[in-house]
Design an enzyme around this catalytic site. Structure first.
Site, PDB file in Angstrom:
ATOM      1  N   GLY A  36       5.133   2.553   1.490  1.00 22.75           N
ATOM      2  CA  GLY A  36       5.857   3.361   0.536  1.00 22.75           C
ATOM      3  C   GLY A  36       6.324   4.641   1.499  1.00 22.75           C
ATOM      4  N   ASP A  37       5.404   5.108   2.176  1.00 28.13           N
ATOM      5  CA  ASP A  37       5.828   6.278   2.982  1.00 28.13           C
ATOM      6  C   ASP A  37       6.648   5.697   4.229  1.00 28.13           C
ATOM      7  OD1 ASP A  37       4.143   7.697   1.530  1.00 28.13           O
ATOM      8  OD2 ASP A  37       2.350   7.679   2.808  1.00 28.13           O
ATOM      9  N   SER A  87       0.632  -1.234   0.100  1.00 33.84           N
ATOM     10  CA  SER A  87      -0.004  -0.086   0.041  1.00 33.84           C
ATOM     11  C   SER A  87       0.789   1.216  -0.093  1.00 33.84           C
ATOM     12  CB  SER A  87      -0.988   0.090   1.300  1.00 33.84           C
ATOM     13  OG  SER A  87      -0.132   0.214   2.498  1.00 33.84           O
ATOM     14  N   LYS A  88       0.266   2.481  -0.149  1.00 34.43           N
ATOM     15  CA  LYS A  88       0.795   3.731  -0.237  1.00 34.43           C
ATOM     16  C   LYS A  88       1.558   3.962   1.215  1.00 34.43           C
ATOM     17  CE  LYS A  88       0.074   8.647  -0.753  1.00 34.43           C
ATOM     18  NZ  LYS A  88       0.913   8.885   0.522  1.00 34.43           N
ATOM     19  N   ARG A  89       1.047   3.297   2.128  1.00 35.84           N
ATOM     20  CA  ARG A  89       1.682   3.581   3.559  1.00 35.84           C
ATOM     21  C   ARG A  89       3.080   2.931   3.705  1.00 35.84           C
ATOM     22  NH1 ARG A  89      -2.155   1.903   7.646  1.00 35.84           N
ATOM     23  NH2 ARG A  89      -3.852   2.250   6.282  1.00 35.84           N
TER      24      ARG A  89
END
Ligand code: GLU
Length: 503
Positions: A265-266, A261-263
């Site tokens: 990546g962060d 998920s994008k999380r």
């Protein structure tokens, strides 16, 4: 032989995720391998989730990556329009077929009524599903008589149209990656095909368009596998041949469990989008802006779920297309490894010739308002490229070539600056180096330490501090050659002055 026609069918609800680009890539590779056509269809039936700029972003991302569609929204073709919101009449026509042949029905339940049914089921520890058990008892065209239905329609009573799933069938179907599958149709629910506003749902629009656009293979993410039985039933209700299906494995978190998920990546500091995406909530990084080369990015994505069956890892796009085979796509999820993306970029950077890298590097210099010099810049590229994974690494490692040190790393200084350092450097300045080349500089330094009877570190470390400002960096004689005699002497003098002041 039939024509291979595949489509990438994203919904423009935001930027493309890595998984979306991988789906597009596998469709592209399959099309190229089979001399087929790769189509872009925009699935924007869910207007509430439509996001401004998303469709343009999708095209820009595919083009940046080098997998431009042959046909589709923005690319033309004889099967258009390729944007679902422009195809409303087509769906209207086809839903009528399903209503006429009793494979679909009107349902007039209000949202409140449905909520009451859900709550009642919840109380009994059950989940409410619209299906063969209750559709004849609810407010549907199956339960009401034709006059009542006509009346309701005439009065513009809100309704949806649902697909009538046949009960109690053992449905068998095939997936090119997952093999033979089967499902008991009684476990399926009567999905909504058309909403009250006359807009089709994903299921209706998707099936109609795949048929109308003569799609031969549907290659899409695993998350659509649960919809496959419904889709197969819909094809047969329409009396159409279904395309072949292949459901790609999920891309998993670097830790291995759960969908990427994008999380993630962060958290780990890697992009999950091909291009930067700006929204009200901020800027999400993109592979392009982070300095990834499109070929490296694609090569990395290709190996997420597909393997060539050999140890080969580096493939050009043409080689990927030649070797691609749906039989070699795995069923199980593919773990995403951010370090491996960097590794791929490193490999591709090393394959570029110096001139090309220098051009890219000069773009970066320009963006920092630093004037360029072909010979000087390419020498720096040549020296630093091997250790670089990105063009920006060349800047990070070689910035000192463009700006003489203003500060000296305090730790390095403590280690290097001794009472005799200034004198050693002054003597070195007197030591004439005729030909200012790496070899000559090297030799002269050796002679110098011999004559002065000092250890190598006594001069090398101060020289390094003087050139770089810290105790790291590439081979010093080489650095000195690139900087040139005049600049080298200037830097040594500045360092002496700085050290003297310090004493
Ligand atoms: N619009 C769907 C998506 O956003 C497409 C699914 C499919 O390929 O059938 O993923």
């Amino acid at each position: 032989m039939y024509n291979v026609r595949v489509r990438f069918a994203p919904s423009p609800t935001g930027p493309l995720h890595l998984g979306g680009v991988r789906t597009a890539l596998f469709n592209y590779l399959f099309a190229k391998k089979n001399k087929g056509t790769f189509i872009l269809r925009i699935e924007d039936t869910d207007q509430a989730r439509w996001v401004e700029g998303a469709e343009e972003y999708i095209r820009e991302a595919l083009e940046w990556a080098g997998i431009t569609p042959d046909e589709g929204s923005g690319y033309g073709g004889i099967y258009g329009p390729y944007r679902q919101s422009d195809r409303k009449e087509i769906y209207q026509k086809h839903i009528q077929t399903l209503l006429n042949n009793q494979n679909a029905y009107y349902a007039f339940d209000t949202p409140e009524e449905l909520e009451t049914l859900r709550e009642a089921a919840d109380k009994n520890g059950e989940t409410f599903t619209y299906n063969y058990k209750n559709r004849k008892h609810l407010k549907t065209s199956l339960a009401l008589n034709p006059q009542e239905v006509e009346e309701l329609l005439k009065n513009n009573t809100p309704y949806v149209i649902r697909f009538k799933i046949p009960a109690g069938e053992n449905l068998r179907f095939h997936d090119l990656i997952r093999g033979n599958l089967s499902v008991d149709t009684s476990t399926l629910d009567d999905k909504v095909l058309m909403k009250n506003d006359g807009m089709p749902t994903y299921h209706l629009a998707n099936i109609v368009d795949d048929h109308e656009m003569a799609i031969s293979h549907v290659i899409r993410g695993e998350e659509w596998l649960p919809s496959l039985p419904l889709h197969i039933l819909m094809y047969s209700a329409f009396g159409w041949n279904a395309p072949q299906f292949a459901h790609l494995p999920l891309i998993l978190k670097p830790e291995g469990k759960g969908k990427l998920s994008k999380r993630d990546g962060d958290k780990h500091g890697f992009p999950v989008f091909p291009l930067e995406w700006k929204s009200e909530t901020g800027i999400s990084p993109g592979y392009r802006e982070e300095g990834y080369l499109p070929q490296a990015f694609l090569n990395m994505l290709a190996l997420l779920g597909w393997n060539p069956g050999t140890d080969q890892e580096i493939f050009s796009l043409e080689q990927l297309a030649q070797n691609f085979d749906l039989n070699k796509v795995s069923k199980s999820g593919a773990r995403f490894n951010p370090e491996k993306s960097i590794w791929f970029n490193h490999q591709y950077l090393q394959m570029m010739d110096n001139e090309e890298i220098t051009q890219e590097f000069q773009k970066l210099l320009n963006s920092k308002s630093i004037s360029t010099n072909d010979k000087f810049d390419s020498q720096i590229v040549n020296l630093l490229k091997e250790r670089a994974s990105f063009v920006k690494d060349i800047w990070n490692e070689g910035q000192f070539f463009y700006e003489s040190p203003k500060n000296y790393d305090p730790k390095g200084l403590e280690k290097v600056w001794k009472p005799d350092t200034a004198q050693i450097l002054k003597d070195f300045l007197q030591f004439d180096i005729q030909d200012f080349t790496t070899d000559q500089i090297q030799q002269s330094i050796q002679e110098f330490v011999k004559t002065k009877a000092i250890g190598m570190g006594k001069i090398m470390m101060p020289l390094r501090m003087a050139m770089v400002g810290a105790l790291h960096g590439p081979d010093i004689p080489h650095v000195m050659e690139i900087l040139g005699k005049e600049e080298v002497y200037k830097r040594i003098q500045s360092f002496i002055l700085f050290g003297d002041k310090k004493d």
